[in-house]
Design a protein around this motif. Structure first.
Motif, PDB file in Angstrom:
ATOM      1  N   ILE A  23       1.033  -1.207   0.381  1.00 15.63           N
ATOM      2  CA  ILE A  23       0.052  -0.045   0.210  1.00 15.63           C
ATOM      3  C   ILE A  23       0.974   0.843   0.281  1.00 15.63           C
ATOM      4  O   ILE A  23       0.773   2.197  -0.843  1.00 15.63           O
ATOM      5  N   LYS A  24       2.099   1.149   0.957  1.00 19.58           N
ATOM      6  CA  LYS A  24       3.043   2.378   0.756  1.00 19.58           C
ATOM      7  C   LYS A  24       3.392   2.285  -0.370  1.00 19.58           C
ATOM      8  O   LYS A  24       3.542   3.607  -1.141  1.00 19.58           O
ATOM      9  N   TYR A  25       3.978   1.486  -1.110  1.00 16.40           N
ATOM     10  CA  TYR A  25       4.003   1.540  -2.913  1.00 16.40           C
ATOM     11  C   TYR A  25       3.241   1.684  -3.425  1.00 16.40           C
ATOM     12  O   TYR A  25       3.775   2.745  -4.314  1.00 16.40           O
ATOM     13  N   ALA A 208       8.886 -14.805  -6.501  1.00 16.79           N
ATOM     14  CA  ALA A 208       8.944 -12.905  -7.020  1.00 16.79           C
ATOM     15  C   ALA A 208      10.173 -12.113  -6.328  1.00 16.79           C
ATOM     16  O   ALA A 208      10.377 -11.599  -6.615  1.00 16.79           O
ATOM     17  N   GLY A 209      10.201 -12.572  -4.930  1.00 16.27           N
ATOM     18  CA  GLY A 209      11.439 -11.976  -4.824  1.00 16.27           C
ATOM     19  C   GLY A 209      11.200 -12.464  -3.051  1.00 16.27           C
ATOM     20  O   GLY A 209      10.820 -13.736  -2.606  1.00 16.27           O
ATOM     21  N   THR A 210      13.060 -12.835  -2.535  1.00 18.32           N
ATOM     22  CA  THR A 210      12.740 -12.278  -1.166  1.00 18.32           C
ATOM     23  C   THR A 210      13.394 -10.720  -0.262  1.00 18.32           C
ATOM     24  O   THR A 210      13.182  -9.889  -0.454  1.00 18.32           O
ATOM     25  N   ILE A 211      12.361 -10.753   0.738  1.00 18.58           N
ATOM     26  CA  ILE A 211      12.640  -9.511   1.699  1.00 18.58           C
ATOM     27  C   ILE A 211      13.085 -10.770   2.854  1.00 18.58           C
ATOM     28  O   ILE A 211      12.844 -11.256   3.770  1.00 18.58           O
ATOM     29  N   ARG A 242      11.656  -3.466  -5.106  1.00 25.70           N
ATOM     30  CA  ARG A 242      12.153  -4.180  -5.879  1.00 25.70           C
ATOM     31  C   ARG A 242      10.738  -5.400  -6.311  1.00 25.70           C
ATOM     32  O   ARG A 242      10.745  -5.592  -7.867  1.00 25.70           O
ATOM     33  N   ILE A 243      10.644  -5.719  -5.798  1.00 25.23           N
ATOM     34  CA  ILE A 243       9.562  -7.073  -5.822  1.00 25.23           C
ATOM     35  C   ILE A 243       8.173  -6.172  -6.609  1.00 25.23           C
ATOM     36  O   ILE A 243       8.018  -7.167  -7.404  1.00 25.23           O
ATOM     37  N   ILE A 247       6.899  -6.859 -10.591  1.00 24.80           N
ATOM     38  CA  ILE A 247       5.576  -7.015 -10.442  1.00 24.80           C
ATOM     39  C   ILE A 247       4.189  -6.554 -10.852  1.00 24.80           C
ATOM     40  O   ILE A 247       3.445  -6.495 -11.917  1.00 24.80           O
ATOM     41  N   ILE A 248       4.139  -5.050 -10.451  1.00 26.40           N
ATOM     42  CA  ILE A 248       3.193  -4.129 -11.220  1.00 26.40           C
ATOM     43  C   ILE A 248       3.539  -3.064 -12.169  1.00 26.40           C
ATOM     44  O   ILE A 248       2.537  -2.767 -12.275  1.00 26.40           O
TER      45      ILE A 248
END
Ligand SMILES: Nc1ncnc2c1ncn2[C@@H]1O[C@H](COP(=O)(O)OP(=O)(O)OP(=O)(O)O)[C@@H](O)[C@H]1O
Ligand SMILES: [Mg+2]
Length: 249
Positions: A23-25, A208-211, A242-243, A247-248
């Motif tokens: 949501i922040k992104y 998609a990636g790692t956090i 980054r993820i 994706i978006i």
């Protein structure tokens, strides 16, 4: 039509945290207004977003079922008003909390009104982010049906990833209409093992990636500070962005 992204995964993996960062992104990249939907009946997305709420959509439905409709108002109008009141407005996004789900097998009028309200509501936003309750059995058909993207959040454990893969399979079997599913591995302390990477590759679920595990996420949570106020250079925020970018866009 809204672009909808649902979070799922087993308990405590970081669904709500990831929903908050998403949501922040979305708001930071000008995708406002975002509709945040808390579909966990143990609602806490509001805390991650720094908001409080008093009404839930489920609560409004129950009130209508009790029939406490003020005189001079039809049930439908009253219900609409109650549902409307459950929307919490914030800067760049709004939040609705689903609250208690409808009991099984009940297709009462109040629930039909709730469903159509939610459909209309989501249509008003370019982006909708849905935070779900842990586990697949709780994936609400009401909120996870026909989503564009499902982000399945897992920890790094083998069993955790197995659970994530099962959720992906179940979502497909249940035919709830997920456009694309991705796996996100959260709270990562070290590089993923070969065995885990092979397991993911064999499943066909796209990673998609790692956090990374990030002390700041934990500290904010501990001190009751909203995750969305985390500094943008925190490792978890940087990696999550980054993820999302991948994706978006
Ligand atoms: N990358 C991270 N680094 C450090 N701590 C994290 C990270 N992600 C999440 N946490 C912490 O892990 C805990 C669980 O996170 P969160 O509430 O987001 O999980 P959840 O999957 O939504 O849980 P539930 O299944 O109960 O809804 C919280 O205390 C959160 O602050
Ligand atoms: Mg949660």
């Amino acid at each position: 039509m809204a672009f909808s992204i649902a979070l799922s995964g087993k308990g405590g993996t970081g669904k709500t945290t990831t929903a908050g960062l998403l949501i922040k992104y979305l708001t930071a990249t000008g995708r406002s207004p975002v509709l945040a939907v808390d579909a966990d009946c143990n609602a806490n997305l509001n805390e991650v977003l720094g908001l409080s709420f008093s009404d839930t959509l489920g609560g409004s439905r129950e009130e209508m079922k009790k029939g406490d409709v003020p005189s001079g108002m039809t049930k439908d109008v009253f219900m609409e008003m109650k549902l409307e009141q459950a929307i919490v407005e914030a800067d760049g996004f709004d939040l609705v909390v689903m609250g208690q789900p409808e009991g099984p097998g009940c297709y009462c009028a109040a629930n039909t009104l709730l469903t159509s309200f939610l459909e209309r509501l989501t249509g008003n936003y370019p982006y909708v982010v849905i935070d779900n309750e842990a586990g697949m059995e709780h994936i609400s058909r009401l909120t996870t049906k026909d989503v564009d993207v499902m982000l399945i959040v897992s920890d790094t454990s083998r069993r955790g990833i197995q659970a994530a893969l099962r959720i992906n399979e179940l979502a497909r079997e249940l035919n709830i209409g997920v456009g694309k599913s991705y796996l996100i591995i959260n709270q990562v302390k070290e590089a993923l093992s070969e065995a885990v990477l092979n397991m993911i590759a064999a499943s066909g679920l796209e990673l998609a990636g790692t956090i990374p595990e990030d002390e700041t996420v934990y500290e904010f949570d501990l001190n009751g500070r909203p995750t969305i106020e985390m500094p943008p250079d925190s490792p978890a925020v940087v990696q999550a962005y980054r993820i999302f970018e991948k994706i978006i866009g």
